[in-house]
Design a protein around this motif. Structure first.
Motif, PDB file in Angstrom:
ATOM      1  N   CYS A 100       0.837  -1.212   0.000  1.00 20.93           N
ATOM      2  CA  CYS A 100       0.000   0.000   0.000  1.00 20.93           C
ATOM      3  C   CYS A 100       0.868   1.257   0.000  1.00 20.93           C
ATOM      4  O   CYS A 100       1.682   1.472   0.903  1.00 20.93           O
ATOM      5  CB  CYS A 100      -0.936   0.007   1.199  1.00 20.93           C
ATOM      6  SG  CYS A 100      -1.991   1.477   1.258  1.00 20.93           S
ATOM      7  N   THR A 101       0.655   2.078  -1.014  1.00 23.05           N
ATOM      8  CA  THR A 101       1.414   3.323  -1.133  1.00 23.05           C
ATOM      9  C   THR A 101       1.189   4.207   0.087  1.00 23.05           C
ATOM     10  O   THR A 101       2.124   4.807   0.620  1.00 23.05           O
ATOM     11  CB  THR A 101       0.962   4.093  -2.392  1.00 23.05           C
ATOM     12  OG1 THR A 101       0.850   3.172  -3.477  1.00 23.05           O
ATOM     13  CG2 THR A 101       1.940   5.188  -2.742  1.00 23.05           C
ATOM     14  N   CYS A 102      -0.056   4.248   0.528  1.00 24.16           N
ATOM     15  CA  CYS A 102      -0.388   5.126   1.649  1.00 24.16           C
ATOM     16  C   CYS A 102       0.245   4.644   2.944  1.00 24.16           C
ATOM     17  O   CYS A 102       0.809   5.436   3.697  1.00 24.16           O
ATOM     18  CB  CYS A 102      -1.906   5.204   1.804  1.00 24.16           C
ATOM     19  SG  CYS A 102      -2.442   6.453   2.982  1.00 24.16           S
ATOM     20  N   PHE A 103       0.185   3.347   3.183  1.00 27.85           N
ATOM     21  CA  PHE A 103       0.783   2.813   4.404  1.00 27.85           C
ATOM     22  C   PHE A 103       2.289   3.027   4.407  1.00 27.85           C
ATOM     23  O   PHE A 103       2.878   3.409   5.429  1.00 27.85           O
ATOM     24  CB  PHE A 103       0.456   1.320   4.555  1.00 27.85           C
ATOM     25  CG  PHE A 103       1.109   0.688   5.735  1.00 27.85           C
ATOM     26  CD1 PHE A 103       0.729   1.044   7.022  1.00 27.85           C
ATOM     27  CD2 PHE A 103       2.122  -0.244   5.569  1.00 27.85           C
ATOM     28  CE1 PHE A 103       1.343   0.465   8.128  1.00 27.85           C
ATOM     29  CE2 PHE A 103       2.742  -0.822   6.664  1.00 27.85           C
ATOM     30  CZ  PHE A 103       2.344  -0.472   7.949  1.00 27.85           C
ATOM     31  N   SER A 104       2.930   2.801   3.253  1.00 26.04           N
ATOM     32  CA  SER A 104       4.376   3.003   3.148  1.00 26.04           C
ATOM     33  C   SER A 104       4.750   4.440   3.462  1.00 26.04           C
ATOM     34  O   SER A 104       5.739   4.715   4.154  1.00 26.04           O
ATOM     35  CB  SER A 104       4.861   2.645   1.742  1.00 26.04           C
ATOM     36  OG  SER A 104       4.686   1.263   1.498  1.00 26.04           O
ATOM     37  N   LEU A 105       3.953   5.360   2.953  1.00 29.80           N
ATOM     38  CA  LEU A 105       4.204   6.771   3.210  1.00 29.80           C
ATOM     39  C   LEU A 105       4.003   7.106   4.686  1.00 29.80           C
ATOM     40  O   LEU A 105       4.822   7.799   5.291  1.00 29.80           O
ATOM     41  CB  LEU A 105       3.272   7.637   2.351  1.00 29.80           C
ATOM     42  CG  LEU A 105       3.763   7.909   0.935  1.00 29.80           C
ATOM     43  CD1 LEU A 105       2.631   8.414   0.061  1.00 29.80           C
ATOM     44  CD2 LEU A 105       4.890   8.931   0.970  1.00 29.80           C
ATOM     45  N   ILE A 124       5.385  -5.068  13.775  1.00 32.61           N
ATOM     46  CA  ILE A 124       5.062  -5.319  12.369  1.00 32.61           C
ATOM     47  C   ILE A 124       4.765  -4.008  11.644  1.00 32.61           C
ATOM     48  O   ILE A 124       5.225  -3.780  10.531  1.00 32.61           O
ATOM     49  CB  ILE A 124       3.840  -6.270  12.267  1.00 32.61           C
ATOM     50  CG1 ILE A 124       4.215  -7.680  12.710  1.00 32.61           C
ATOM     51  CG2 ILE A 124       3.266  -6.269  10.858  1.00 32.61           C
ATOM     52  CD1 ILE A 124       3.024  -8.605  12.916  1.00 32.61           C
ATOM     53  N   LEU A 125       4.003  -3.151  12.313  1.00 34.83           N
ATOM     54  CA  LEU A 125       3.557  -1.910  11.680  1.00 34.83           C
ATOM     55  C   LEU A 125       4.590  -0.782  11.786  1.00 34.83           C
ATOM     56  O   LEU A 125       4.399   0.281  11.204  1.00 34.83           O
ATOM     57  CB  LEU A 125       2.239  -1.446  12.315  1.00 34.83           C
ATOM     58  CG  LEU A 125       1.046  -2.397  12.183  1.00 34.83           C
ATOM     59  CD1 LEU A 125      -0.060  -2.004  13.137  1.00 34.83           C
ATOM     60  CD2 LEU A 125       0.535  -2.405  10.740  1.00 34.83           C
ATOM     61  N   VAL A 126       5.666  -1.018  12.534  1.00 37.94           N
ATOM     62  CA  VAL A 126       6.628   0.047  12.847  1.00 37.94           C
ATOM     63  C   VAL A 126       5.875   1.254  13.400  1.00 37.94           C
ATOM     64  O   VAL A 126       5.960   2.372  12.898  1.00 37.94           O
ATOM     65  CB  VAL A 126       7.467   0.444  11.611  1.00 37.94           C
ATOM     66  CG1 VAL A 126       8.629   1.352  12.030  1.00 37.94           C
ATOM     67  CG2 VAL A 126       7.995  -0.771  10.875  1.00 37.94           C
ATOM     68  N   MET A 127       5.127   0.967  14.446  1.00 34.62           N
ATOM     69  CA  MET A 127       4.263   1.982  15.053  1.00 34.62           C
ATOM     70  C   MET A 127       4.479   1.950  16.564  1.00 34.62           C
ATOM     71  O   MET A 127       4.633   0.876  17.144  1.00 34.62           O
ATOM     72  CB  MET A 127       2.806   1.653  14.717  1.00 34.62           C
ATOM     73  CG  MET A 127       1.768   2.652  15.188  1.00 34.62           C
ATOM     74  SD  MET A 127       0.088   2.164  14.704  1.00 34.62           S
ATOM     75  CE  MET A 127       0.064   2.616  12.967  1.00 34.62           C
TER      76      MET A 127
END
Lengths: 158, 158
Positions: free
Chosen positions: A19-24, B69-72
């Motif tokens: 996902c482009t948005c998640f990567s950003l 996983i989410l780097v959050m």
DNA sequence: GCATAATAGATGTATATACACTTAACTGCG
DNA sequence: CGCAGTTAAGTGTATATACATCTATTATGC
């Protein structure tokens, strides 16, 4: 059974990975933490630093003009300027047109900006070096293109 | 007067134009609005959609594992899961180790994910098409590299 | 000149983000 | 066993983000 190696028990394709948005969003989280840490001794967060820098370049824009420069929702900008106003780094005053608000960098704001600048520059240089100038330029190019294309595609309010 | 064409009355270089962090934040704002708009009929925001998708892949991770996983940030994840829990799309229960919390996708959550997926896919495809596959891949590569390099460089809490 | 439309900005509300700190539970060592 | 230290998660607080709506002011058409 047919060959379905790539068919996992969940969705295909892998959303978080592609996902482009998640990567950003993920990259933004990480790099914001990095810049905030490097700017810590200046007392500014990176978003605040950028607002002051944009103001320094723009002169004394209205809220609307500044929001357009930053590609930021007007109401987001209003809220983002609050801490800077409270700290006396910017001033907000009515314009000729009484509906407008003119935002200006105060002397204290200019001073904070000058103080934070070398910290920002060092952090920025480190990112560019680690990525490599060429890959960094490609990244910035891709980001700018993404902004342009999305803004052409949909009607955003700002 | 000496030649100082590039010396503006403000800072050099132009921070908003060159700052990696600002470029990322700006692109994230724009693309998040785009995806949120496209997902609107699903009732999910893109961040929430990604959380459900990640859960679907991860199975039933602990909060800590999911955050990694989410780097959050853990605390960010706690807050991000709240709306999903309220809507009954996920469930959070104590694990064997009573300190841990196991996060699972509910049937309603799975259903919402399946419903939103084609909307996400269409939005994603549009972005890839507009950027061009090659430039899109470069962008994702640059973003992933940025995350890796920053995480190697500094000690983040998560 | 005045009523209506349009515009600039602020506010209510909700989500997203993360640091500092707290709470609860487990681990290890004596 | 029992306590010190560690670990997992939640809470307090502050900033960041944006949609829906409201208020105040200006522009427009008659």
């Amino acid at each position: 059974m047919h060959a379905q190696e790539s068919q996992s028990n969940s969705l295909n394709p892998n959303v978080p990975a592609s996902c482009t948005c998640f990567s950003l969003r993920k990259a933004t989280r990480v790099i914001t933490q990095f810049f905030d840490e490097r700017l810590q001794s200046s007392g500014l967060l990176v978003n605040q630093f950028t607002l002051l820098a944009a103001l320094s370049q723009a002169g004394s824009p209205t809220m609307k003009a500044l929001a357009q420069i930053l590609v930021m929702d007007r109401t987001t900008l209003t809220r983002n300027l609050k801490p800077l106003q409270r700290q006396g780094l910017i001033a907000i005053e009515p314009g000729q047109d009484q509906r407008e608000r003119i935002v200006t960098l105060t002397a204290a704001g200019q001073s904070a900006l000058v103080q934070a600048f070398p910290l920002w520059k060092a952090a920025q240089q480190q990112v560019v070096e680690r990525l490599g100038t060429e890959q960094w330029q490609m990244l910035l190019f891709g980001l700018a293109n993404t902004v342009s294309l999305v803004r052409e595609t949909v009607v955003l309010r700002n």
